[in-house]
Scaffold this motif. Structure first.
Motif, short mmCIF file in Angstrom:
data_model
loop_
_atom_site.label_atom_id
_atom_site.label_comp_id
_atom_site.label_asym_id
_atom_site.label_seq_id
_atom_site.Cartn_x
_atom_site.Cartn_y
_atom_site.Cartn_z
N ARG A 168 0.82 -1.31 0.18
CA ARG A 168 -0.03 0.04 0.02
C ARG A 168 0.88 1.23 -0.07
NH1 ARG A 168 -3.89 -3.17 2.75
NH2 ARG A 168 -2.57 -2.89 4.75
N ALA A 169 1.94 1.14 0.97
CA ALA A 169 2.85 2.37 0.81
C ALA A 169 3.29 2.72 -0.51
CB ALA A 169 3.72 2.35 2.00
N LEU A 170 3.95 1.50 -1.06
CA LEU A 170 4.72 1.67 -2.41
C LEU A 170 3.84 2.31 -3.46
CD1 LEU A 170 7.00 1.55 -4.14
CD2 LEU A 170 6.49 -1.28 -4.40
N ALA A 171 2.43 1.74 -3.49
CA ALA A 171 1.42 2.04 -4.14
C ALA A 171 1.24 3.52 -4.26
CB ALA A 171 0.08 1.36 -4.23
N THR A 172 1.06 4.16 -3.06
CA THR A 172 0.72 5.62 -2.82
C THR A 172 2.02 6.38 -3.27
OG1 THR A 172 -0.50 4.96 -0.61
CG2 THR A 172 0.54 7.04 -0.79
N THR A 173 2.90 5.89 -2.98
CA THR A 173 4.38 6.48 -3.51
C THR A 173 4.26 6.72 -4.99
OG1 THR A 173 5.95 5.83 -1.61
CG2 THR A 173 6.91 6.71 -3.52
N LEU A 174 4.20 5.45 -5.71
CA LEU A 174 4.14 5.72 -7.22
C LEU A 174 2.92 6.49 -7.35
CD1 LEU A 174 4.65 1.82 -7.83
CD2 LEU A 174 6.44 3.74 -8.09
N HIS A 175 1.66 6.32 -7.07
CA HIS A 175 0.67 7.37 -7.49
C HIS A 175 0.83 8.74 -7.18
CE1 HIS A 175 -3.43 8.45 -8.22
NE2 HIS A 175 -3.50 9.16 -7.08
N GLU A 176 1.62 9.15 -5.98
CA GLU A 176 1.93 10.34 -5.68
C GLU A 176 2.84 10.97 -6.66
OE1 GLU A 176 2.79 10.44 -1.62
OE2 GLU A 176 0.67 10.55 -0.88
N GLY A 177 3.76 10.07 -7.00
CA GLY A 177 4.84 10.67 -8.09
C GLY A 177 4.37 10.75 -9.40
N GLY A 178 3.21 10.49 -9.86
CA GLY A 178 2.77 10.30 -11.18
C GLY A 178 2.65 9.21 -11.90
N GLY A 179 3.06 8.15 -11.34
CA GLY A 179 3.12 6.77 -11.84
C GLY A 179 4.19 6.57 -13.10
N ALA A 180 3.87 5.71 -13.86
CA ALA A 180 4.82 5.41 -14.77
C ALA A 180 4.81 6.36 -16.09
CB ALA A 180 4.27 4.01 -15.85
N GLY A 181 3.78 7.08 -16.34
CA GLY A 181 3.78 8.19 -17.38
C GLY A 181 4.91 9.33 -17.06
N ALA A 182 4.71 9.73 -15.70
CA ALA A 182 5.53 10.89 -15.21
C ALA A 182 6.88 10.25 -15.06
CB ALA A 182 5.08 11.10 -13.86
N ALA A 183 7.25 9.14 -14.84
CA ALA A 183 8.54 8.50 -14.90
C ALA A 183 9.05 8.70 -16.34
CB ALA A 183 8.63 7.21 -14.45
N ALA A 184 8.43 8.20 -17.33
CA ALA A 184 8.58 8.48 -18.79
C ALA A 184 8.97 9.85 -19.17
CB ALA A 184 7.63 7.52 -19.38
N ASP A 185 7.91 10.68 -18.52
CA ASP A 185 8.31 12.12 -19.16
C ASP A 185 9.76 12.61 -18.62
OD1 ASP A 185 5.90 12.07 -20.67
OD2 ASP A 185 4.54 13.06 -18.87
N ARG A 186 9.88 12.23 -17.30
CA ARG A 186 11.11 12.83 -16.55
C ARG A 186 12.25 12.07 -17.40
NH1 ARG A 186 14.03 15.83 -13.58
NH2 ARG A 186 15.29 15.00 -12.13
N ILE A 187 12.31 11.00 -17.67
CA ILE A 187 13.42 10.34 -18.58
C ILE A 187 13.49 10.92 -19.78
CG2 ILE A 187 14.22 8.20 -19.62
CD1 ILE A 187 12.81 6.76 -17.05
#
Length: 94
Positions: free
Chosen positions: A60-79
């Motif tokens: 649950r904590a990991l899911a919250t962290t990933l969600h708050e960070g914008g998920g995979a789409g946000a990670a791809a945009d940052r990369i």
């Protein structure tokens, strides 16, 4: 990612290791050696994780962290931004 999600990483063992280090999953050593994981072993591992309160809380904590960070789409945009910035420097006049 819900606390009942199962991450099967295949060749991305680094992801599986990171999830395991956060207490939200387990790394199956047979898989790391390239061996097949017997269905009974996989089933027992999943059942164990689902019954483990600490693992569920970690998921649950990991899911919250990933969600708050914008998920995979946000990670791809940052990369992509980082790659664009690094390649722009390669073409700058010297």
């Amino acid at each position: 990612m819900s606390p009942r999600s199962l991450v099967v990483t295949g060749a991305a063992s680094g992801i599986g290791q990171a999830v395991a280090e956060r207490g939200a999953g387990r790394v199956l050593r047979q898989h790391l050696r390239g061996a097949d994981v017997p269905p009974a072993t996989l089933r027992a591992t999943v059942d164990s994780l689902l019954e483990d309160r600490t693992a569920r809380a970690s998921a649950r904590a990991l899911a919250t962290t990933l969600h708050e960070g914008g998920g995979a789409g946000a990670a791809a945009d940052r990369i992509e931004r980082l790659l664009d910035a690094s390649t722009a420097g390669d073409h700058a006049p010297r």
